[in-house]
Design a protein around this motif. Structure first.
Motif, PDB file in Angstrom:
ATOM      1  N   ASP A 154       0.828  -1.208   0.000  1.00  0.00           N
ATOM      2  CA  ASP A 154       0.000   0.000   0.000  1.00  0.00           C
ATOM      3  C   ASP A 154       0.865   1.263   0.000  1.00  0.00           C
ATOM      4  OD1 ASP A 154      -2.276  -1.541   0.020  1.00  0.00           O
ATOM      5  OD2 ASP A 154      -2.661  -1.305   2.170  1.00  0.00           O
ATOM      6  N   LYS A 157       2.398   1.760  -3.456  1.00  0.00           N
ATOM      7  CA  LYS A 157       1.426   2.347  -4.375  1.00  0.00           C
ATOM      8  C   LYS A 157       1.302   3.854  -4.154  1.00  0.00           C
ATOM      9  CE  LYS A 157      -1.592  -1.724  -4.803  1.00  0.00           C
ATOM     10  NZ  LYS A 157      -2.935  -2.264  -4.463  1.00  0.00           N
ATOM     11  N   LYS A 197       5.355  -5.697 -10.192  1.00  0.00           N
ATOM     12  CA  LYS A 197       4.704  -4.609 -10.918  1.00  0.00           C
ATOM     13  C   LYS A 197       3.181  -4.737 -10.896  1.00  0.00           C
ATOM     14  CE  LYS A 197       8.034  -2.616 -14.118  1.00  0.00           C
ATOM     15  NZ  LYS A 197       8.374  -2.373 -15.536  1.00  0.00           N
ATOM     16  N   ASP A 198       2.683  -5.934 -11.097  1.00  0.00           N
ATOM     17  CA  ASP A 198       1.226  -6.107 -11.073  1.00  0.00           C
ATOM     18  C   ASP A 198       0.672  -5.813  -9.687  1.00  0.00           C
ATOM     19  OD1 ASP A 198       1.211  -6.802 -13.731  1.00  0.00           O
ATOM     20  OD2 ASP A 198       1.113  -8.964 -13.368  1.00  0.00           O
ATOM     21  N   VAL A 200       1.621  -3.680  -7.509  1.00  0.00           N
ATOM     22  CA  VAL A 200       1.536  -2.242  -7.202  1.00  0.00           C
ATOM     23  C   VAL A 200       0.805  -1.468  -8.298  1.00  0.00           C
ATOM     24  CG1 VAL A 200       3.602  -2.279  -5.760  1.00  0.00           C
ATOM     25  CG2 VAL A 200       3.822  -1.763  -8.214  1.00  0.00           C
ATOM     26  N   ASN A 201       0.146  -2.183  -9.198  1.00  0.00           N
ATOM     27  CA  ASN A 201      -0.631  -1.546 -10.275  1.00  0.00           C
ATOM     28  C   ASN A 201       0.232  -0.611 -11.113  1.00  0.00           C
ATOM     29  OD1 ASN A 201      -2.910  -2.862  -9.212  1.00  0.00           O
ATOM     30  ND2 ASN A 201      -3.426  -1.110  -7.903  1.00  0.00           N
ATOM     31  N   TRP A 202       1.390  -1.105 -11.520  1.00  0.00           N
ATOM     32  CA  TRP A 202       2.344  -0.294 -12.268  1.00  0.00           C
ATOM     33  C   TRP A 202       1.712   0.353 -13.499  1.00  0.00           C
ATOM     34  CZ3 TRP A 202       7.138   1.732 -11.975  1.00  0.00           C
ATOM     35  CH2 TRP A 202       7.784   2.092 -13.163  1.00  0.00           C
ATOM     36  N   ASP A 203       0.921  -0.378 -14.233  1.00  0.00           N
ATOM     37  CA  ASP A 203       0.358   0.143 -15.477  1.00  0.00           C
ATOM     38  C   ASP A 203      -0.634   1.279 -15.261  1.00  0.00           C
ATOM     39  OD1 ASP A 203       1.873  -1.619 -16.959  1.00  0.00           O
ATOM     40  OD2 ASP A 203       0.289  -3.124 -17.134  1.00  0.00           O
ATOM     41  N   ASP A 204      -1.107   1.449 -14.048  1.00  0.00           N
ATOM     42  CA  ASP A 204      -2.009   2.557 -13.758  1.00  0.00           C
ATOM     43  C   ASP A 204      -1.271   3.887 -13.630  1.00  0.00           C
ATOM     44  OD1 ASP A 204      -4.070   0.759 -13.722  1.00  0.00           O
ATOM     45  OD2 ASP A 204      -4.233   0.666 -11.533  1.00  0.00           O
ATOM     46  N   HIS A 205       0.049   3.817 -13.504  1.00  0.00           N
ATOM     47  CA  HIS A 205       0.865   5.021 -13.361  1.00  0.00           C
ATOM     48  C   HIS A 205       1.427   5.370 -14.745  1.00  0.00           C
ATOM     49  CE1 HIS A 205       0.852   3.012  -9.383  1.00  0.00           C
ATOM     50  NE2 HIS A 205       0.650   4.252  -8.952  1.00  0.00           N
TER      51      HIS A 205
END
Length: 231
Positions: A154, A157, A197-198, A200-205
């Protein structure tokens, strides 16, 4: 020829050219900060591989230079008042920037902003991602209680969100490429090693991917990321 005999570390890692800066490191996110900076600033140096094994980082020779038994550390035979030994990656980055006159801004304001983001990495991003890595990839991943892991996920993120927002209108964290980027980007790259990466929701950044790609494409980064080479 410079006399570095006052530094016991040189008995275990002997300089071939004691007249140039000596780097004692391993290519971890913290270790490559120093090698990348040296490459970017074109400061002549000699790299010595210090593994993370106790036989190296807890040896009397290494502890004589860094009592905190962490890489990287340096000896600069051409220090401001004679030979100087330093540890702590952030302190080394500031020292090298001041020595070279590069990558810390051209004004007092730019210098302050650069140090601000360097401290963000030193006090937040690095420690939090490192702890997350322990609970995701290393021994902590085996713990049944996932609350510690979630705490660091958390926070990772949140910190990534701070960076993503800061990079929404610029290529580099302070506008111009600096030691702050040299500190931050290797830790972002470590998410690949942690395979997180998945998580921490890397693709959302949306800005971080391009930022890291820009960083990794720099020739000095390519060389510094593998200096000294892993055994």
């Amino acid at each position: 020829m410079a006399d570095l005999s006052a530094f016991p570390i040189t008995r275990k890692w002997t300089p071939q050219n004691p007249d140039i800066l000596q780097l004692f490191a391993f290519p971890t996110p913290n270790g490559v900060k120093a090698s990348i900076a040296l490459e970017e600033m074109e400061i002549p140096y000699e790299a010595h591989l210090v593994t993370l094994a106790d036989a190296d980082v807890k040896s009397p020779e290494f502890l004589s230079l860094n009592p905190n038994n962490k890489i990287p550390a340096i000896i600069d035979p051409n220090g401001p008042d004679g030979p100087i030994g330093l540890f702590e990656s952030g302190a080394i980055l500031i020292y090298l920037a001041e020595k070279s006159g590069k990558l810390m801004g051209n004004t007092a304001t730019e210098r302050a902003k650069t140090i601000q983001w360097l401290m963000f990495q030193m006090g937040g991003l690095g420690p939090m991602l490192g702890q997350m890595g322990f609970f995701v990839k290393f021994a902590g991943s085996e713990w049944e209680d996932k609350r510690p892991q979630q705490r660091y996920v958390d926070e990772a993120k949140r910190l990534l969100g701070v960076l993503d927002t800061a990079l929404s209108d610029k290529d580099w964290i302070t506008g111009a490429y600096s030691i702050a980027d040299i500190a931050i980007a290797p830790w972002l790259n470590a998410l690949n090693f942690y395979e997180a990466k998945d998580m921490v929701n890397w693709d959302d950044h949306k800005n971080l991917g391009a930022y890291l790609d820009r960083f990794m494409a720099r020739p000095a980064v390519t060389k510094g990321m593998n200096t000294p080479p892993r055994p």
